[in-house]
Design a protein around this motif. Structure first.
Motif, PDB file in Angstrom:
ATOM      1  N   VAL A 318       4.016  -6.510 -14.199  1.00 37.54           N
ATOM      2  CA  VAL A 318       4.903  -5.432 -14.638  1.00 37.54           C
ATOM      3  C   VAL A 318       4.098  -4.171 -14.928  1.00 37.54           C
ATOM      4  O   VAL A 318       4.460  -3.065 -14.509  1.00 37.54           O
ATOM      5  CB  VAL A 318       5.702  -5.869 -15.884  1.00 37.54           C
ATOM      6  CG1 VAL A 318       6.466  -4.689 -16.468  1.00 37.54           C
ATOM      7  CG2 VAL A 318       6.655  -7.001 -15.521  1.00 37.54           C
ATOM      8  N   VAL A 319       2.984  -4.325 -15.647  1.00 32.60           N
ATOM      9  CA  VAL A 319       2.145  -3.158 -15.962  1.00 32.60           C
ATOM     10  C   VAL A 319       1.594  -2.530 -14.689  1.00 32.60           C
ATOM     11  O   VAL A 319       1.599  -1.302 -14.521  1.00 32.60           O
ATOM     12  CB  VAL A 319       0.996  -3.568 -16.906  1.00 32.60           C
ATOM     13  CG1 VAL A 319       0.028  -2.411 -17.118  1.00 32.60           C
ATOM     14  CG2 VAL A 319       1.553  -4.039 -18.248  1.00 32.60           C
ATOM     15  N   ALA A 320       1.123  -3.370 -13.751  1.00 31.32           N
ATOM     16  CA  ALA A 320       0.572  -2.848 -12.499  1.00 31.32           C
ATOM     17  C   ALA A 320       1.632  -2.107 -11.690  1.00 31.32           C
ATOM     18  O   ALA A 320       1.345  -1.073 -11.069  1.00 31.32           O
ATOM     19  CB  ALA A 320      -0.017  -3.988 -11.677  1.00 31.32           C
ATOM     20  N   SER A 321       2.853  -2.618 -11.688  1.00 27.08           N
ATOM     21  CA  SER A 321       3.917  -1.931 -10.946  1.00 27.08           C
ATOM     22  C   SER A 321       4.216  -0.564 -11.550  1.00 27.08           C
ATOM     23  O   SER A 321       4.507   0.391 -10.819  1.00 27.08           O
ATOM     24  CB  SER A 321       5.173  -2.787 -10.925  1.00 27.08           C
ATOM     25  OG  SER A 321       5.709  -2.946 -12.228  1.00 27.08           O
ATOM     26  N   LEU A 322       4.113  -0.459 -12.878  1.00 26.72           N
ATOM     27  CA  LEU A 322       4.337   0.832 -13.528  1.00 26.72           C
ATOM     28  C   LEU A 322       3.195   1.792 -13.224  1.00 26.72           C
ATOM     29  O   LEU A 322       3.411   2.983 -12.994  1.00 26.72           O
ATOM     30  CB  LEU A 322       4.476   0.635 -15.045  1.00 26.72           C
ATOM     31  CG  LEU A 322       5.714  -0.144 -15.510  1.00 26.72           C
ATOM     32  CD1 LEU A 322       5.665  -0.355 -17.014  1.00 26.72           C
ATOM     33  CD2 LEU A 322       6.985   0.590 -15.112  1.00 26.72           C
ATOM     34  N   VAL A 323       1.968   1.280 -13.212  1.00 25.70           N
ATOM     35  CA  VAL A 323       0.816   2.128 -12.925  1.00 25.70           C
ATOM     36  C   VAL A 323       0.857   2.648 -11.502  1.00 25.70           C
ATOM     37  O   VAL A 323       0.529   3.810 -11.227  1.00 25.70           O
ATOM     38  CB  VAL A 323      -0.493   1.344 -13.178  1.00 25.70           C
ATOM     39  CG1 VAL A 323      -1.696   2.138 -12.690  1.00 25.70           C
ATOM     40  CG2 VAL A 323      -0.642   1.028 -14.668  1.00 25.70           C
ATOM     41  N   LEU A 324       1.281   1.783 -10.570  1.00 28.25           N
ATOM     42  CA  LEU A 324       1.291   2.169  -9.151  1.00 28.25           C
ATOM     43  C   LEU A 324       2.615   2.735  -8.682  1.00 28.25           C
ATOM     44  O   LEU A 324       2.774   3.023  -7.499  1.00 28.25           O
ATOM     45  CB  LEU A 324       0.949   0.937  -8.289  1.00 28.25           C
ATOM     46  CG  LEU A 324      -0.455   0.374  -8.427  1.00 28.25           C
ATOM     47  CD1 LEU A 324      -0.622  -0.858  -7.558  1.00 28.25           C
ATOM     48  CD2 LEU A 324      -1.511   1.410  -8.059  1.00 28.25           C
ATOM     49  N   ARG A 325       3.548   2.892  -9.602  1.00 26.44           N
ATOM     50  CA  ARG A 325       4.862   3.393  -9.175  1.00 26.44           C
ATOM     51  C   ARG A 325       4.740   4.738  -8.487  1.00 26.44           C
ATOM     52  O   ARG A 325       5.340   5.000  -7.454  1.00 26.44           O
ATOM     53  CB  ARG A 325       5.805   3.521 -10.372  1.00 26.44           C
ATOM     54  CG  ARG A 325       7.219   3.942  -9.997  1.00 26.44           C
ATOM     55  CD  ARG A 325       8.100   3.996 -11.224  1.00 26.44           C
ATOM     56  NE  ARG A 325       8.218   2.693 -11.857  1.00 26.44           N
ATOM     57  CZ  ARG A 325       9.086   1.745 -11.458  1.00 26.44           C
ATOM     58  NH1 ARG A 325       9.874   1.978 -10.426  1.00 26.44           N
ATOM     59  NH2 ARG A 325       9.134   0.580 -12.066  1.00 26.44           N
ATOM     60  N   THR A 326       4.005   5.630  -9.063  1.00 22.80           N
ATOM     61  CA  THR A 326       3.738   6.915  -8.428  1.00 22.80           C
ATOM     62  C   THR A 326       2.282   7.267  -8.590  1.00 22.80           C
ATOM     63  O   THR A 326       1.706   7.116  -9.662  1.00 22.80           O
ATOM     64  CB  THR A 326       4.575   8.035  -9.070  1.00 22.80           C
ATOM     65  OG1 THR A 326       4.323   8.088 -10.471  1.00 22.80           O
ATOM     66  CG2 THR A 326       6.061   7.819  -8.809  1.00 22.80           C
ATOM     67  N   VAL A 327       1.684   7.657  -7.514  1.00 19.68           N
ATOM     68  CA  VAL A 327       0.313   8.145  -7.507  1.00 19.68           C
ATOM     69  C   VAL A 327       0.323   9.528  -6.878  1.00 19.68           C
ATOM     70  O   VAL A 327       0.580   9.669  -5.695  1.00 19.68           O
ATOM     71  CB  VAL A 327      -0.621   7.199  -6.706  1.00 19.68           C
ATOM     72  CG1 VAL A 327      -2.042   7.722  -6.723  1.00 19.68           C
ATOM     73  CG2 VAL A 327      -0.565   5.793  -7.294  1.00 19.68           C
ATOM     74  N   ASP A 328       0.055  10.542  -7.709  1.00 21.67           N
ATOM     75  CA  ASP A 328       0.162  11.915  -7.233  1.00 21.67           C
ATOM     76  C   ASP A 328       1.549  12.197  -6.679  1.00 21.67           C
ATOM     77  O   ASP A 328       1.723  12.905  -5.683  1.00 21.67           O
ATOM     78  CB  ASP A 328      -0.899  12.230  -6.169  1.00 21.67           C
ATOM     79  CG  ASP A 328      -2.309  12.229  -6.761  1.00 21.67           C
ATOM     80  OD1 ASP A 328      -2.432  12.454  -7.982  1.00 21.67           O
ATOM     81  OD2 ASP A 328      -3.261  12.019  -5.999  1.00 21.67           O
ATOM     82  N   GLY A 329       2.573  11.607  -7.321  1.00 23.25           N
ATOM     83  CA  GLY A 329       3.953  11.869  -6.931  1.00 23.25           C
ATOM     84  C   GLY A 329       4.419  11.100  -5.716  1.00 23.25           C
ATOM     85  O   GLY A 329       5.517  11.304  -5.234  1.00 23.25           O
ATOM     86  N   VAL A 330       3.591  10.186  -5.200  1.00 29.91           N
ATOM     87  CA  VAL A 330       3.966   9.426  -4.005  1.00 29.91           C
ATOM     88  C   VAL A 330       4.311   8.017  -4.415  1.00 29.91           C
ATOM     89  O   VAL A 330       3.537   7.340  -5.105  1.00 29.91           O
ATOM     90  CB  VAL A 330       2.790   9.399  -2.978  1.00 29.91           C
ATOM     91  CG1 VAL A 330       3.186   8.594  -1.753  1.00 29.91           C
ATOM     92  CG2 VAL A 330       2.432  10.833  -2.597  1.00 29.91           C
ATOM     93  N   SER A 331       5.446   7.505  -3.993  1.00 33.68           N
ATOM     94  CA  SER A 331       5.868   6.172  -4.372  1.00 33.68           C
ATOM     95  C   SER A 331       5.009   5.133  -3.685  1.00 33.68           C
ATOM     96  O   SER A 331       4.520   5.343  -2.576  1.00 33.68           O
ATOM     97  CB  SER A 331       7.339   5.964  -3.982  1.00 33.68           C
ATOM     98  OG  SER A 331       7.729   4.629  -4.168  1.00 33.68           O
TER      99      SER A 331
END
Length: 332
Positions: A318-331
């Motif tokens: 769950v934490v990893a999905s939140l961290v990787l949800r957006t990277v520089d605004g990219v899903s």
């Protein structure tokens, strides 16, 4: 580590150490076998880590040559299928089976070194190519962590690695739950390898279409499902097959996918330096998880240790999905 010495009169599998009991000291034989595993893994992972660069820079082949990587991966997986079968055959055919397995394994390893020395060329790139540049340094790798995408991938890889139980512990739990005889134990990795071989290509194509980081997270969800099935009251051969298929699917969804996601997070000229922090962080985290899980097994028993690891994996995913949800605004 998992089965008693063939010359001992003790049971093939020692009972769990109950709660409150002091863990026994690690035998010297276990440390010696662990050292063998550590050394051989270093050897094989060294080759796997540099293969893409060797194919392109060393052999002078084009990068769009995906067949080269596919053939290598297929042959590697075939070895993973044949190894357990060979161990099973040796255990069935000999009286002192464990000693014979170790001896045959050593001979096969020596043959691998001989093939490496005699048949693998150092470099066959055209002579008119530019001289190679100096390799990446530790400073180069650490400097790339200022890139948010790479930094988040490194954190998530380490977080998920910290909650991923070692394959050996999973197989040992399966053996205990199903009360398998010792000579069948080597066949358990065969199920994982077979599932991986069948699912690697379709899941790799899915990663290209649906996102590599998303598939990497989904793979850990599949692994969590396998843990839950093993902890459930269901028993029997179908449960073992299902757990092994889920285990193989986990590797098909994550093995190589993390490296591919990392490749998209760093410039082409810094691929080697960019892969280092992610791969190293993930490997060190899994090593730490193995140590912690072994201690938890000794203190609480295998099922409780697995339940704890499963809960930790669910939180980490769950934490990893939140961290990787957006990277520089990219899903993801």
């Amino acid at each position: 580590m998992y089965l008693a010495d063939s010359r001992s009169t003790k049971p093939a599998v020692a009972p769990d150490t109950g709660p409150g009991r002091r863990p026994a000291a690690v035998p010297g034989t276990v440390l010696a076998l662990g050292t063998v595993s550590l050394i051989t893994d270093i050897s094989s992972e060294m080759v796997t880590a540099v293969l893409p660069l060797y194919v392109v820079a060393g052999l002078g082949l084009s990068p769009h040559r995906g067949r080269a990587f596919g053939v290598h991966r297929a042959m590697d997986t075939t070895g993973a299928l044949l190894g357990p079968l060979a161990a099973f055959a040796v255990l069935r055919a000999t009286v002192d089976g464990y000693d014979a397995v170790f001896a045959v394994s050593g001979c096969i390893a020596a043959l691998g070194v001989l093939v490496l020395v005699l048949l693998v060329p150092r470099r066959i790139a055209p002579e008119d190519t530019a001289p190679p540049k100096s390799g990446p340094t530790l400073g180069d790798s650490l400097g790339l962590l200022h890139r948010p995408e790479l930094r988040r991938l490194t954190v998530c890889a380490a977080l998920l690695g910290l909650t991923t139980v070692s394959d050996s512990f999973l197989y040992l739990l399966l053996q205990r739950e199903l009360h398998l005889p010792p000579h069948l134990f080597p066949l358990l990795p065969l199920g994982t390898a077979a599932a991986f071989l069948l699912l690697a290509i379709p899941l790799g194509a899915l990663a290209d279409r649906g996102g590599r980081r998303r598939l990497f997270l989904a793979g850990h969800g599949v692994l969590l499902l396998g843990y839950g099935l093993l902890l459930s009251p269901l028993r029997g051969a179908p449960v073992a097959v299902a757990v092994l298929v889920l285990h193989g699917a986990f590797y098909a969804a994550t093995d190589g996918v993390l490296a591919a996601a990392t490749a998209g997070a760093v410039p082409a000229e810094h691929q080697g330096a960019g892969q280092a922090p992610v791969g190293t962080g993930h490997a060190l985290a899994r090593f730490a998880c193995s140590l912690a899980f072994g201690a938890a097994w000794s203190l609480w028993g295998g099922r409780t240790a697995l339940a704890t690891a499963a809960a930790a994996l669910a939180v980490s995913a769950v934490v990893a999905s939140l961290v990787l949800r957006t990277v520089d605004g990219v899903s993801v």
